[in-house]
Write an enzyme that holds these catalytic residues in place. Structure first.
Site, PDB file in Angstrom:
ATOM      1  N   SER A 221       0.816  -1.219   0.000  1.00 48.85           N
ATOM      2  CA  SER A 221       0.000   0.000   0.000  1.00 48.85           C
ATOM      3  C   SER A 221       0.846   1.264   0.000  1.00 48.85           C
ATOM      4  O   SER A 221       0.317   2.358  -0.135  1.00 48.85           O
ATOM      5  CB  SER A 221      -0.891   0.013   1.246  1.00 48.85           C
ATOM      6  OG  SER A 221      -0.094   0.130   2.408  1.00 48.85           O
ATOM      7  N   SER A 222       2.158   1.123   0.219  1.00 45.97           N
ATOM      8  CA  SER A 222       3.151   2.194   0.355  1.00 45.97           C
ATOM      9  C   SER A 222       3.426   2.541   1.808  1.00 45.97           C
ATOM     10  O   SER A 222       4.328   3.321   2.095  1.00 45.97           O
ATOM     11  CB  SER A 222       2.762   3.474  -0.391  1.00 45.97           C
ATOM     12  OG  SER A 222       1.863   4.279   0.371  1.00 45.97           O
TER      13      SER A 222
ATOM     14  N   VAL B 198       4.460   1.701   5.934  1.00 43.92           N
ATOM     15  CA  VAL B 198       5.584   0.999   6.534  1.00 43.92           C
ATOM     16  C   VAL B 198       5.252  -0.467   6.806  1.00 43.92           C
ATOM     17  O   VAL B 198       6.123  -1.339   6.715  1.00 43.92           O
ATOM     18  CB  VAL B 198       6.043   1.709   7.823  1.00 43.92           C
ATOM     19  CG1 VAL B 198       4.963   1.660   8.903  1.00 43.92           C
ATOM     20  CG2 VAL B 198       7.336   1.116   8.347  1.00 43.92           C
ATOM     21  N   ASP B 199       3.998  -0.781   7.121  1.00 43.22           N
ATOM     22  CA  ASP B 199       3.635  -2.154   7.464  1.00 43.22           C
ATOM     23  C   ASP B 199       3.811  -3.099   6.274  1.00 43.22           C
ATOM     24  O   ASP B 199       4.445  -4.152   6.393  1.00 43.22           O
ATOM     25  CB  ASP B 199       2.191  -2.205   7.978  1.00 43.22           C
ATOM     26  CG  ASP B 199       1.986  -1.331   9.208  1.00 43.22           C
ATOM     27  OD1 ASP B 199       2.876  -1.320  10.072  1.00 43.22           O
ATOM     28  OD2 ASP B 199       0.948  -0.656   9.291  1.00 43.22           O
TER      29      ASP B 199
ATOM     30  N   MET C 272      -2.307  -1.901  -5.649  1.00 42.35           N
ATOM     31  CA  MET C 272      -3.654  -1.780  -6.208  1.00 42.35           C
ATOM     32  C   MET C 272      -4.089  -0.319  -6.258  1.00 42.35           C
ATOM     33  O   MET C 272      -4.155   0.346  -5.222  1.00 42.35           O
ATOM     34  CB  MET C 272      -4.651  -2.579  -5.355  1.00 42.35           C
ATOM     35  CG  MET C 272      -4.521  -4.067  -5.475  1.00 42.35           C
ATOM     36  SD  MET C 272      -5.482  -4.949  -4.187  1.00 42.35           S
ATOM     37  CE  MET C 272      -4.342  -4.833  -2.807  1.00 42.35           C
TER      38      MET C 272
ATOM     39  N   CYS D 170     -14.114  -3.158   0.869  1.00 38.54           N
ATOM     40  CA  CYS D 170     -12.910  -3.123   0.044  1.00 38.54           C
ATOM     41  C   CYS D 170     -12.080  -4.379   0.256  1.00 38.54           C
ATOM     42  O   CYS D 170     -11.591  -4.984  -0.707  1.00 38.54           O
ATOM     43  CB  CYS D 170     -12.094  -1.876   0.376  1.00 38.54           C
ATOM     44  SG  CYS D 170     -10.598  -1.700  -0.630  1.00 38.54           S
TER      45      CYS D 170
ATOM     46  N   GLY E 239       0.165  -6.515   4.816  1.00 38.00           N
ATOM     47  CA  GLY E 239       0.686  -5.830   5.991  1.00 38.00           C
ATOM     48  C   GLY E 239      -0.363  -5.575   7.052  1.00 38.00           C
ATOM     49  O   GLY E 239      -0.218  -4.638   7.843  1.00 38.00           O
TER      50      GLY E 239
ATOM     51  N   CYS F  20     -10.046   5.158   2.187  1.00 41.20           N
ATOM     52  CA  CYS F  20      -9.107   5.236   1.068  1.00 41.20           C
ATOM     53  C   CYS F  20      -9.464   6.316   0.053  1.00 41.20           C
ATOM     54  O   CYS F  20      -8.588   6.928  -0.537  1.00 41.20           O
ATOM     55  CB  CYS F  20      -9.010   3.872   0.385  1.00 41.20           C
ATOM     56  SG  CYS F  20     -10.573   3.205  -0.184  1.00 41.20           S
TER      57      CYS F  20
END
Length: 410
Positions: A34-35, A37-38, A57, A126, A153, A227
């Site tokens: 997702s970009s 950190v996790d 995605m 989602c 993540g 989101c």
């Protein structure tokens, strides 16, 4: 780092469960990135596997242009961050576009729920229809059904029950970040090939791993919003929804408990913009002791398009101990799940959450038939709103969830 993670995870098992076997060296491993950190740390754990790669995605690109056309679209910023992480880890990444699927399966149903006066949760939809639905279809077509591991993540865990060998979804080791509530509608069939390594770690440990590996997103703030709106507060979210939902004015009222007489105190722009338990910024005659203090939404009268307000955050009207769920979807075989529920009710192990990160609420009685599930709670709870998802647990295991259709006091 991988061996250190495995040592930590080994010491954090749940009673009655064992871990998935870890992917073999040449298995296909797909990390949903997702970009943040996790998911970046999740990617780092598998960066040394020859057939591992990341996928980003793109599910939405409209909201930022509505709010501020001059700003860079959030998905472009996120994709750049994913590419930076991939380059740093020497980890291949790709981008897929599921915007149309998100619009049809998540966004439009959410709008319909709001129009009906309910309080939906699009993040659950989602996860069900896009992150673990459309993405899975995409990977099945590309790699073959079941021919890959999917890594995310999320702060949740998938483990195998020692008695049955079934894969179950469990709460995170780190309760402050647990995301199992949001995953309560994903298909049970994905669990045997699903890995959520971050669910075994604390957030500080994830940050520490990211700093040790000098991951570019190590200090990136956590996303707090939906989101398609971003890190938004309630007011900004309502402004966003105004672009899609019609304004339908109605009265804000109080109802006298003895005479049932209604008094009009103001006007709302749309019943969809309020939820039960929400504080209402309305001018009341503070000189009169009967009206001093803060006022809250106690009920939404859909038939008359009216909002009933009550005085005080802990007004009795806001507390209910009985709720009905519709469309309950078990995370596994329905008959088996029903047997587990019945046995666990005898042992006092069944609890619910109707919001993420809330303290589990013990269930006193549960009835489940083809049409609905009804639950009597041990203690009355505040602001259970129709349209919210209610997730049912046995200890830390997610059994599934359904949508609250009604609540009352019994």
């Amino acid at each position: 780092m991988l061996s250190r993670y495995q040592r930590l995870a080994h010491n954090r098992l749940v009673e009655g469960y064992v871990r998935h076997k870890f992917p073999s060296k040449f298995d296909n491993v797909i990390v949903a990135m997702s970009s943040g950190v996790d998911s970046s740390v999740a990617a780092a754990l598998f960066a040394g596997f020859p057939n591992a790669r990341g996928v980003y995605m793109q599910n939405w690109s409209k909201s930022q242009s509505l709010n501020d056309p001059s700003k860079e679209l959030c998905y472009e910023r996120d994709w750049k961050d994913v590419c930076k992480v991939g380059s740093h880890l020497n980890f291949p990444v790709e981008r897929v576009n599921f915007e149309q699927d998100y619009w049809i399966d998540v966004f439009e149903p959410m709008l319909k729920q709001y129009e009906c006066g309910y309080t939906p949760n699009p993040d659950i939809g989602c996860n069900r229809f896009v992150k673990f639905g459309k993405l899975r279809e995409h990977l099945d077509a590309k790699l073959g059904p079941g021919n890959y591991w999917l890594v995310t993540g999320h702060y949740a865990r998938v483990m195998k029950a020692t008695q049955t060998g079934e894969a179950h979804l469990l709460r995170s080791f780190y309760p402050e970040k647990d995301q199992s509530y949001y995953l309560s509608q994903i298909p049970a069939s994905i669990l045997p090939q699903l890995l959520m390594p971050v669910g075994d770690l604390t957030k500080p440990e994830v940050r520490q791993f990211a700093h040790e590996l000098q991951i570019p997103t190590a200090d990136k703030p956590d996303s707090q919003g939906i989101c398609f709106v971003g890190n938004s507060q309630h007011g900004k979210f309502n402004k966003f929804l105004e672009h899609y939902l019609p304004s339908q004015k109605g009265n804000i009222i109080t109802i006298d408990p003895e005479s049932a007489e209604k008094t009009v105190w103001g006007e709302h722009e749309g019943i969809w913009s309020y939820t039960v338990g929400q504080k209402v910024g309305i001018s009341m005659p503070q000189g009169d002791p009967r009206y001093q203090g803060a006022w809250y939404v106690g009920e939404k009268l859909l038939d008359t398009n009216e909002i009933v307000i009550v005085r005080g955050r802990d007004h009795p009207v806001l507390y209910r101990n009985f709720l009905e769920l519709k469309n309950f979807m078990p995370l596994g075989d329905q008959d088996t799940t029903r047997q587990v529920v019945n046995q666990s009710m005898l042992d006092g192990k069944v609890s619910i959450q109707y919001r993420s990160l809330q303290t589990p609420i013990r269930v006193k009685n549960l009835q489940w038939n083809a049409e609905k599930m009804t639950l009597l709670l041990e203690k009355s709870q505040r602001a259970m709103a129709p349209g919210q998802y209610c997730c049912v647990y046995i200890n830390d295991r997610v059994l599934g969830s359904g949508i609250i259709s009604s609540t009352c006091v019994k």
